[in-house]
Write a protein that holds these residues in place. Structure first.
Motif, mmCIF file in Angstrom:
data_model
loop_
_atom_site.group_PDB
_atom_site.id
_atom_site.type_symbol
_atom_site.label_atom_id
_atom_site.label_comp_id
_atom_site.label_asym_id
_atom_site.label_seq_id
_atom_site.Cartn_x
_atom_site.Cartn_y
_atom_site.Cartn_z
ATOM 1 N N SER A 3 45.564 30.250 43.194
ATOM 2 C CA SER A 3 45.407 30.102 41.744
ATOM 3 C C SER A 3 44.041 30.662 41.370
ATOM 4 N N ASP A 4 43.796 30.821 40.071
ATOM 5 C CA ASP A 4 42.501 31.332 39.627
ATOM 6 C C ASP A 4 41.360 30.464 40.153
ATOM 7 N N GLU A 5 41.538 29.159 40.034
ATOM 8 C CA GLU A 5 40.467 28.240 40.448
ATOM 9 C C GLU A 5 40.272 28.258 41.963
ATOM 10 N N THR A 28 33.977 37.479 42.081
ATOM 11 C CA THR A 28 35.129 36.594 41.868
ATOM 12 C C THR A 28 34.673 35.182 41.560
ATOM 13 N N ALA A 29 33.695 34.710 42.308
ATOM 14 C CA ALA A 29 33.175 33.357 42.082
ATOM 15 C C ALA A 29 32.576 33.230 40.687
ATOM 16 N N ASN A 75 39.017 50.829 49.014
ATOM 17 C CA ASN A 75 40.358 50.581 49.539
ATOM 18 C C ASN A 75 41.402 50.949 48.488
ATOM 19 N N SER A 76 42.272 51.900 48.826
ATOM 20 C CA SER A 76 43.314 52.317 47.880
ATOM 21 C C SER A 76 44.347 51.227 47.625
ATOM 22 N N PHE A 77 44.544 50.324 48.596
ATOM 23 C CA PHE A 77 45.597 49.309 48.479
ATOM 24 C C PHE A 77 45.099 47.943 48.956
ATOM 25 N N PRO A 78 44.128 47.347 48.264
ATOM 26 C CA PRO A 78 43.580 46.063 48.728
ATOM 27 C C PRO A 78 44.587 44.925 48.733
ATOM 28 N N GLU A 79 45.541 44.945 47.797
ATOM 29 C CA GLU A 79 46.521 43.854 47.761
ATOM 30 C C GLU A 79 47.464 43.895 48.955
ATOM 31 N N ILE A 80 47.635 45.072 49.557
ATOM 32 C CA ILE A 80 48.469 45.196 50.756
ATOM 33 C C ILE A 80 47.674 44.789 51.987
ATOM 34 N N CYS A 81 46.466 45.312 52.124
ATOM 35 C CA CYS A 81 45.626 44.944 53.268
ATOM 36 C C CYS A 81 45.308 43.453 53.255
ATOM 37 N N TYR A 88 44.380 38.488 45.878
ATOM 38 C CA TYR A 88 44.347 37.868 44.548
ATOM 39 C C TYR A 88 43.709 38.790 43.517
ATOM 40 N N ILE A 89 42.601 39.423 43.871
ATOM 41 C CA ILE A 89 41.859 40.254 42.917
ATOM 42 C C ILE A 89 42.740 41.348 42.330
#
Length: 468
Positions: free
Chosen positions: A36-38, A72-73, A88-94, A125-126
């Protein structure tokens, strides 16, 4: 702004919620729920902001990990995304499939006393958040350039190269034998580790960025329906980048390897992900399944067999748990789901008339470390034992396909193993204007290394084209 970091002393490590084993073993949905965001902000705040960030130095992409954790914090998520995607071209995958326990998180300086920062989950998450908020925009180069680059392979290496080349303004065409982008991200890695919508989202983004995909297209020694000759491909484009990966299955020469029910890992994983469901010969339902191997592909097969409703699932590996190449996190997930690991055991023969009925194995002992640091393996005499097996899955790794032979160009030099030989500085092969990177050069490796090679090679291709 007050310091929101260094909270590892007062805050415990928390991984994303993991679905219960009895629930997740019944479907192919992702194992971990998203932060979650928190949760993301809280876990990011545990970073110690150390002077020498070993998490970054251990990362093949040298990601700016402490920096985007801090952003993020501080709830500066648009900046966190910009910084994360810079390397990184694909951070959500890595973030989903990298073995963080062996890379960034395994190098975190607050480990083991306070447990590492949950880097991978925050990384995923980002970018997920950025997509949801419309922050991920198509690539729009400052200037469109005329030269074009043909990329062979729509896997992570080829797609990463396409991102950088489009940023530079070059025209990019990707050719792939399959009907979708992703390579092993789509056809090898199961959805409980990486849902295919994540890969499809990136394919759409690349298309919106001007990358042209040519699916169901083989590169061969001559052109025809569904094929393009390698020589014709070179004529079409100003440069060619080979990013095919490695798909030739390693074989084990044992008695009974030709029996029905003895299958290759990649064949099994690809078949299990068909929209129509697995074929009868590749379905583990009701069977005693033995997987031979200890890498991440073996873990994928084990956990897939559980979900298909196998009667029993065992993993046979010749070394011990400490020496296995697979992610410890994946081993733990498999154990929770009911997989039995048989350590220090090697297959001797597959037993059966026409269909495999059992596997005969030998006990092993470990010796001194080899040149790579792994302990050598020695068979213990007279240590045979037998396991019942209706299906045996060989997860022994992959070798390069003989591309110079398949493409009819002997000038494309390869190593003894079949990997394409390149100049390590500029990724150029023995053919001027033809480059290569990823697994087809380095051998079967991690997705994150494929992304690194694709990005680095694209920079070298752009430099070569500008000089040309």
């Amino acid at each position: 702004m007050s310091n929101v970091m260094l909270k590892f002393i007062s805050l415990d490590q928390h991984q994303p919620d993991k679905r219960p084993a009895e629930e997740r073993s019944q479907d192919f949905l992702e194992t971990y729920r998203r932060f979650s965001d928190e949760q993301a902000k809280t876990q990011a705040s545990r970073c110690s902001q150390c002077g020498v960030p070993f998490c970054s130095t251990k990362c093949p992409l040298s990601n700016y990990i402490p920096d985007w954790l801090k952003l993020t914090a501080e709830n500066r998520l648009d900046e966190a995304y910009a910084l994360s995607s810079e390397t990184n071209s694909f951070p959500e995958i890595c973030g989903r499939i990298c073995p963080q326990d062996r890379l960034c998180e395994g190098s975190c300086v607050i480990e083991p006393g306070f447990k590492s920062v949950t880097i991978g989950a925050v990384e995923a998450y980002i970018t997920d958040h950025a997509f949801e908020q419309g922050l991920v925009k198509p690539v729009v180069p400052v200037k469109e350039l005329l030269p074009s680059v043909g990329i062979v392979g729509a896997g992570p290496c080829g797609m990463a190269a396409a991102v950088v080349l489009r940023q530079k303004g070059y025209q990019v065409h990707i050719y792939d034998r399959y009907d979708r982008a992703g390579g092993l991200l789509t056809y090898g890695i199961p959805t409980f580790k990486l849902e295919k919508s994540i890969v499809t989202r990136r394919q759409k983004w690349l298309e919106e960025s001007g990358v042209v995909f040519h699916f169901n297209t083989n590169i061969s020694d001559k052109s025809g329906e569904g094929t393009i000759a390698f020589s014709d491909l070179r004529q079409r484009h100003d440069a060619v980048f080979i990013a095919t990966g490695v798909y030739q299955r390693k074989e084990v020469k044992l008695l009974g390897t030709q029996l029905n029910g003895v299958v290759q890992a990649l064949d099994y994983l690809m078949n299990s992900q068909q929209e129509s469901g697995p074929s009868a010969s590749m379905n583990a339902k009701g069977k005693n399944v033995v997987v031979v191997g200890g890498g991440d592909t073996a873990m994928d097969c084990l956990r897939t067999a559980i979900r298909q409703g196998a009667k029993s699932v065992k993993c046979l590996y010749r070394r011990d748990k400490a020496n296995m190449p697979g992610s410890m996190r994946e081993v733990k997930n498999a154990e929770e789901e009911g997989v039995e690991f048989i350590w220090q055991a090697a297959p001797e023969a597959f037993i059966g008339a026409e269909h495999v009925e059992a596997i005969r194995a030998l006990r092993t002992e470990l010796g001194l470390p080899d040149a790579g640091g792994r302990q050598s393996v020695k068979i213990i005499d007279n240590s045979q034992f037998t396991l019942p097996a209706d299906m045996v899955i060989k997860a022994l790794g992959f070798d390069p396909e003989p591309l110079s032979e398949l493409w009819g160009d002997p000038t494309l030099q390869t190593s003894r193993s079949g990997a394409i030989s390149v100049d390590r500085k500029n990724f150029m092969t023995s053919i001027e204007g033809v480059f290569a990177g990823g697994d087809i050069v380095r051998g079967a490796s991690l997705v994150v290394w494929a992304v690194r090679d694709g990005q680095d090679a694209a920079l070298q291709i752009a430099q070569w084209l500008s000089k040309k």
